[in-house]
Design a protein around this motif. Structure first.
Motif, PDB file in Angstrom:
ATOM      1  N   THR A  15      68.013  -0.211 -21.327  1.00  0.00           N
ATOM      2  CA  THR A  15      68.608   0.752 -22.258  1.00  0.00           C
ATOM      3  C   THR A  15      70.097   0.489 -22.440  1.00  0.00           C
ATOM      4  N   SER A  16      70.782   0.171 -21.348  1.00  0.00           N
ATOM      5  CA  SER A  16      72.220  -0.077 -21.429  1.00  0.00           C
ATOM      6  C   SER A  16      72.529  -1.245 -22.348  1.00  0.00           C
ATOM      7  N   TYR A  17      71.790  -2.332 -22.205  1.00  0.00           N
ATOM      8  CA  TYR A  17      72.075  -3.505 -23.035  1.00  0.00           C
ATOM      9  C   TYR A  17      71.548  -3.364 -24.455  1.00  0.00           C
ATOM     10  N   ASP A  18      70.523  -2.560 -24.651  1.00  0.00           N
ATOM     11  CA  ASP A  18      70.151  -2.205 -26.018  1.00  0.00           C
ATOM     12  C   ASP A  18      71.317  -1.485 -26.705  1.00  0.00           C
ATOM     13  N   THR A  19      71.974  -0.592 -25.971  1.00  0.00           N
ATOM     14  CA  THR A  19      73.067   0.219 -26.520  1.00  0.00           C
ATOM     15  C   THR A  19      74.273  -0.627 -26.903  1.00  0.00           C
ATOM     16  N   VAL A  20      74.591  -1.645 -26.082  1.00  0.00           N
ATOM     17  CA  VAL A  20      75.824  -2.410 -26.305  1.00  0.00           C
ATOM     18  C   VAL A  20      75.572  -3.757 -26.966  1.00  0.00           C
ATOM     19  N   SER A  84      66.352  -6.979 -22.646  1.00  0.00           N
ATOM     20  CA  SER A  84      66.732  -6.038 -23.696  1.00  0.00           C
ATOM     21  C   SER A  84      66.184  -6.450 -25.061  1.00  0.00           C
ATOM     22  N   GLU A 164      80.235   2.509 -18.375  1.00  0.00           N
ATOM     23  CA  GLU A 164      80.801   2.333 -19.717  1.00  0.00           C
ATOM     24  C   GLU A 164      81.185   0.876 -19.898  1.00  0.00           C
ATOM     25  N   HIS A 169      80.911   2.050 -24.958  1.00  0.00           N
ATOM     26  CA  HIS A 169      79.562   2.603 -25.025  1.00  0.00           C
ATOM     27  C   HIS A 169      79.062   2.991 -23.631  1.00  0.00           C
ATOM     28  N   MET A 171      76.811   3.163 -20.402  1.00  0.00           N
ATOM     29  CA  MET A 171      75.896   2.255 -19.715  1.00  0.00           C
ATOM     30  C   MET A 171      75.530   2.864 -18.359  1.00  0.00           C
TER      31      MET A 171
END
Length: 217
Positions: A15-20, A84, A164, A169, A171
């Motif tokens: 999820t974190s790397y999808d976000t960033v 991701s 973050e 973003h 994380m």
């Protein structure tokens, strides 16, 4: 801090790397072009792949695909795997002629002895210590005898939770810093032979290490 289960940290990392994914790509797009030592490490890896007979090479934890593309430019038949889906979407967008797929190094869906080399640059940093032997067992399994493995990672003795990054973003991802000798010991336990290890930016707050090994013939 509460105990983190395998499913928790994998899901949080994904999820974190999808976000960033997009901001990460924008920040790291020119990372290799600006670092002669990283370019040299990739050139050594490409030479080792050719010396072992050539063939497909897995860039595991490929992110947005810039390292995969650099290897391809060196004449290596490289493809990328990343946890991701967001990162894989970016890689496929930016490098449509290359192969990218979603996958995890903790459960690597590649056939035994099917690749001529494995690269894992700054992706092992998110794997907990107790999962590293599983990851290295997969790397050993999928490599052809004689095939090289190259790892890149942060050097240190600490683990921290990153909340973050990459443009601010949110994380939720653990970052593990390790000593090269410790990583080399794990590799030997998994059946690898160590060829070389070197330290980059030793005077920086967080040095970087590159370690080269191979599966014995």
């Amino acid at each position: 801090m509460s105990v983190v289960t395998t499913d928790d940290w994998l899901a949080d990392t994904r999820t974190s790397y999808d976000t960033v994914a997009v901001s990460y790509t924008n920040q790291l797009r020119d990372a290799i072009a600006g670092d002669p030592y990283l370019r040299a490490a990739l050139a050594v890896f490409a030479d080792r792949v050719r010396a072992a007979g050539g063939g497909p090479v897995a860039d595991v934890g490929c992110g947005p695909g810039h390292v995969t593309a650099h290897l391809h430019g060196l004449g290596v038949d490289a493809f990328g795997i990343d946890l991701s889906p967001g990162m894989i979407d970016v890689a496929r967008r930016d490098y449509p002629g290359l192969r990218f797929e979603v996958g995890s190094m903790t459960d690597l869906h590649l056939r035994d002895a099917s690749v001529a080399g494995v690269l894992a640059w700054w992706s092992l940093i998110h794997i907990p210590d107790d999962e590293v032997p599983t990851v290295f067992a997969h790397f050993h399994r999928v490599l052809r005898p004689g095939g090289p493995l190259q790892l890149g990672f942060h050097v240190g003795n600490t683990s921290r939770l990153k909340t973050e990054g990459y443009g601010g973003h949110p994380m939720t991802v653990y970052v593990h810093r390790r000593q090269p000798d410790k990583v080399a010991s794990w590799l030997r336990d998994a059946g690898f032979e160590i060829e070389a290890q070197w330290l980059c930016d030793p005077d920086e707050r967080v040095p970087q290490a590159v370690l080269v090994a191979h599966r014995p013939s």
